[in-house]
Scaffold this motif. Structure first.
Motif, PDB file in Angstrom:
ATOM      1  N   ALA A 196      -6.446  14.708   8.161  1.00  0.00           N
ATOM      2  CA  ALA A 196      -7.421  13.356   8.156  1.00  0.00           C
ATOM      3  C   ALA A 196      -8.395  13.454   6.919  1.00  0.00           C
ATOM      4  O   ALA A 196      -8.518  12.131   6.206  1.00  0.00           O
ATOM      5  N   LYS A 197      -8.787  14.425   6.661  1.00  0.00           N
ATOM      6  CA  LYS A 197      -9.813  14.410   5.500  1.00  0.00           C
ATOM      7  C   LYS A 197      -9.089  14.140   4.117  1.00  0.00           C
ATOM      8  O   LYS A 197      -9.542  13.393   3.268  1.00  0.00           O
ATOM      9  N   GLN A 198      -7.755  14.643   3.781  1.00  0.00           N
ATOM     10  CA  GLN A 198      -7.093  14.376   2.567  1.00  0.00           C
ATOM     11  C   GLN A 198      -6.653  12.931   2.906  1.00  0.00           C
ATOM     12  O   GLN A 198      -6.542  12.216   1.757  1.00  0.00           O
ATOM     13  N   PHE A 199      -6.254  12.634   3.992  1.00  0.00           N
ATOM     14  CA  PHE A 199      -5.903  11.120   4.340  1.00  0.00           C
ATOM     15  C   PHE A 199      -6.764  10.097   3.878  1.00  0.00           C
ATOM     16  O   PHE A 199      -6.622   9.268   3.021  1.00  0.00           O
ATOM     17  N   TYR A 200      -7.959  10.059   4.372  1.00  0.00           N
ATOM     18  CA  TYR A 200      -9.232   9.396   4.098  1.00  0.00           C
ATOM     19  C   TYR A 200      -9.534   9.379   2.653  1.00  0.00           C
ATOM     20  O   TYR A 200      -9.971   8.356   2.077  1.00  0.00           O
ATOM     21  N   LYS A 201      -9.674  10.577   2.127  1.00  0.00           N
ATOM     22  CA  LYS A 201      -9.979  10.682   0.579  1.00  0.00           C
ATOM     23  C   LYS A 201      -9.025   9.836   0.032  1.00  0.00           C
ATOM     24  O   LYS A 201      -9.384   9.057  -1.074  1.00  0.00           O
ATOM     25  N   HIS A 202      -7.548  10.020   0.251  1.00  0.00           N
ATOM     26  CA  HIS A 202      -6.716   9.389  -0.557  1.00  0.00           C
ATOM     27  C   HIS A 202      -6.773   7.572  -0.346  1.00  0.00           C
ATOM     28  O   HIS A 202      -6.664   7.087  -1.223  1.00  0.00           O
ATOM     29  N   ARG A 203      -7.132   7.260   1.010  1.00  0.00           N
ATOM     30  CA  ARG A 203      -7.358   5.840   1.424  1.00  0.00           C
ATOM     31  C   ARG A 203      -8.356   5.242   0.458  1.00  0.00           C
ATOM     32  O   ARG A 203      -8.259   4.288  -0.201  1.00  0.00           O
ATOM     33  N   GLN A 204      -9.593   6.053   0.162  1.00  0.00           N
ATOM     34  CA  GLN A 204     -10.664   5.499  -0.405  1.00  0.00           C
ATOM     35  C   GLN A 204     -10.309   5.555  -2.044  1.00  0.00           C
ATOM     36  O   GLN A 204     -10.901   4.697  -2.730  1.00  0.00           O
ATOM     37  N   LYS A 205      -9.482   6.329  -2.412  1.00  0.00           N
ATOM     38  CA  LYS A 205      -9.100   6.274  -3.853  1.00  0.00           C
ATOM     39  C   LYS A 205      -7.986   4.834  -4.074  1.00  0.00           C
ATOM     40  O   LYS A 205      -8.221   4.595  -5.028  1.00  0.00           O
ATOM     41  N   SER A 262     -17.088   8.849   2.467  1.00  0.00           N
ATOM     42  CA  SER A 262     -17.814   7.616   1.838  1.00  0.00           C
ATOM     43  C   SER A 262     -17.648   7.822   0.525  1.00  0.00           C
ATOM     44  O   SER A 262     -17.193   8.483  -0.293  1.00  0.00           O
ATOM     45  N   SER A 263     -17.692   6.576  -0.127  1.00  0.00           N
ATOM     46  CA  SER A 263     -17.633   6.392  -1.529  1.00  0.00           C
ATOM     47  C   SER A 263     -18.341   4.926  -1.898  1.00  0.00           C
ATOM     48  O   SER A 263     -18.426   4.146  -1.246  1.00  0.00           O
ATOM     49  N   GLU A 264     -18.611   4.904  -3.381  1.00  0.00           N
ATOM     50  CA  GLU A 264     -18.840   3.243  -3.690  1.00  0.00           C
ATOM     51  C   GLU A 264     -17.358   2.602  -4.382  1.00  0.00           C
ATOM     52  O   GLU A 264     -16.857   3.454  -4.979  1.00  0.00           O
ATOM     53  N   PRO A 291     -14.630  10.124  -3.446  1.00  0.00           N
ATOM     54  CA  PRO A 291     -14.925   9.949  -2.123  1.00  0.00           C
ATOM     55  C   PRO A 291     -15.621  11.437  -1.784  1.00  0.00           C
ATOM     56  O   PRO A 291     -15.360  12.378  -2.083  1.00  0.00           O
ATOM     57  N   ASN A 292     -16.721  11.295  -0.648  1.00  0.00           N
ATOM     58  CA  ASN A 292     -17.366  12.367  -0.361  1.00  0.00           C
ATOM     59  C   ASN A 292     -17.198  12.696   1.228  1.00  0.00           C
ATOM     60  O   ASN A 292     -17.027  11.755   1.805  1.00  0.00           O
ATOM     61  N   TRP A 294      -8.585   2.316  -2.405  1.00  0.00           N
ATOM     62  CA  TRP A 294      -9.598   1.194  -2.485  1.00  0.00           C
ATOM     63  C   TRP A 294      -9.934   1.091  -3.913  1.00  0.00           C
ATOM     64  O   TRP A 294     -10.029  -0.089  -4.210  1.00  0.00           O
ATOM     65  N   GLN A 295     -10.023   2.148  -4.837  1.00  0.00           N
ATOM     66  CA  GLN A 295     -10.448   1.921  -6.209  1.00  0.00           C
ATOM     67  C   GLN A 295      -9.333   0.825  -6.777  1.00  0.00           C
ATOM     68  O   GLN A 295      -9.856  -0.075  -7.550  1.00  0.00           O
ATOM     69  N   ILE A 296      -8.149   0.968  -6.390  1.00  0.00           N
ATOM     70  CA  ILE A 296      -7.130   0.163  -7.318  1.00  0.00           C
ATOM     71  C   ILE A 296      -7.196  -1.174  -6.756  1.00  0.00           C
ATOM     72  O   ILE A 296      -7.250  -2.316  -7.316  1.00  0.00           O
ATOM     73  N   VAL A 297      -7.534  -1.299  -5.246  1.00  0.00           N
ATOM     74  CA  VAL A 297      -7.802  -2.507  -4.859  1.00  0.00           C
ATOM     75  C   VAL A 297      -8.835  -3.530  -5.512  1.00  0.00           C
ATOM     76  O   VAL A 297      -8.647  -4.578  -6.018  1.00  0.00           O
ATOM     77  N   ALA A 298      -9.945  -2.694  -5.952  1.00  0.00           N
ATOM     78  CA  ALA A 298     -11.025  -3.329  -6.649  1.00  0.00           C
ATOM     79  C   ALA A 298     -10.601  -3.382  -8.009  1.00  0.00           C
ATOM     80  O   ALA A 298     -10.923  -4.637  -8.382  1.00  0.00           O
ATOM     81  N   GLU A 299      -9.959  -2.738  -8.780  1.00  0.00           N
ATOM     82  CA  GLU A 299      -9.594  -2.589 -10.124  1.00  0.00           C
ATOM     83  C   GLU A 299      -8.904  -4.035 -10.265  1.00  0.00           C
ATOM     84  O   GLU A 299      -8.872  -4.611 -11.350  1.00  0.00           O
TER      85      GLU A 299
END
Length: 192
Positions: free
Chosen positions: A168-177, A44-46, A20-21, A179-184
């Motif tokens: 919030a910055k730490q929380f949303y980066k955590h959330r997007q990480k 944001s992230s891919e 996440p950026n 999301w990677q588990i959701v995808a995997e």
């Protein structure tokens, strides 16, 4: 040796894409008839997931609970949360940081917009600490089973704005990480 180096740089580039950026910008907003200094946080992230699966998931409170796990636990008020978010509805939750530290009193989420065509969701949120926590989710299909995912949050909490934004910055980066588990794991929260 050259093949190993190429493989290493390829893996590193892949890891960087999914990382996440986060960008924080000072902004001015109107709050209760006054101009106040707020922050805009964009994370944001891919994500290696097709947009249809991601979109179905993001419309569910079950996904929110999963991606927040480890940082925030939500305890819904009243009848609880619905299977899917509903436009025009306001939901109240008590939040506990790390599962046990009360945070912000009752946090309210008003679902302002769900745009299926453009893959965006907007909510206006607030609690005792965060007077304004306006959250906008946007997804874009990048092709090849990948999406661009963005959380954009406008935050105002008076003197606490900077501290709330840092959290919030730490929380949303955590959330997007998460999301990677959701995808995997190809998780589907619409079935729950």
């Amino acid at each position: 040796m050259m093949i190993l180096l190429l493989l290493f740089f390829s893996m590193h580039a892949h890891a960087q894409k999914n990382k996440p950026n986060a960008i924080v910008e000072p902004i001015t907003i109107e709050y209760k008839g006054k101009e106040v200094k707020a922050k805009k946080l964009t994370v944001s992230s891919e994500i290696p997931m097709d947009i249809d699966s991601a979109w179905i998931n993001v419309k569910t409170p079950a996904l929110l609970e999963f991606v927040a796990e480890g940082m925030i636990r939500f305890k819904p008020l009243g009848d609880g949360l619905p299977k899917q978010w509903e436009v025009g509805e306001t939901y109240g939750v008590k939040m506990r940081v790390f599962g046990f530290i009360p945070f912000g009193g009752i946090h309210y989420l008003f679902i302002e917009k769900i745009d299926d065509e453009n893959h965006t969701i907007a909510s206006k949120e607030w609690d005792r600490g965060a007077k304004v926590w306006n959250h906008h989710v946007a997804m874009k299909d990048l092709g090849n089973g990948r999406i661009y995912y963005e959380d954009s949050i406008t935050i105002y909490g008076g003197l606490m704005t900077g501290i709330i934004t840092s959290f919030a910055k730490q929380f949303y980066k955590h959330r997007q990480k998460r999301w990677q588990i959701v995808a995997e794991e190809s998780l589907n929260f619409d079935l729950e």
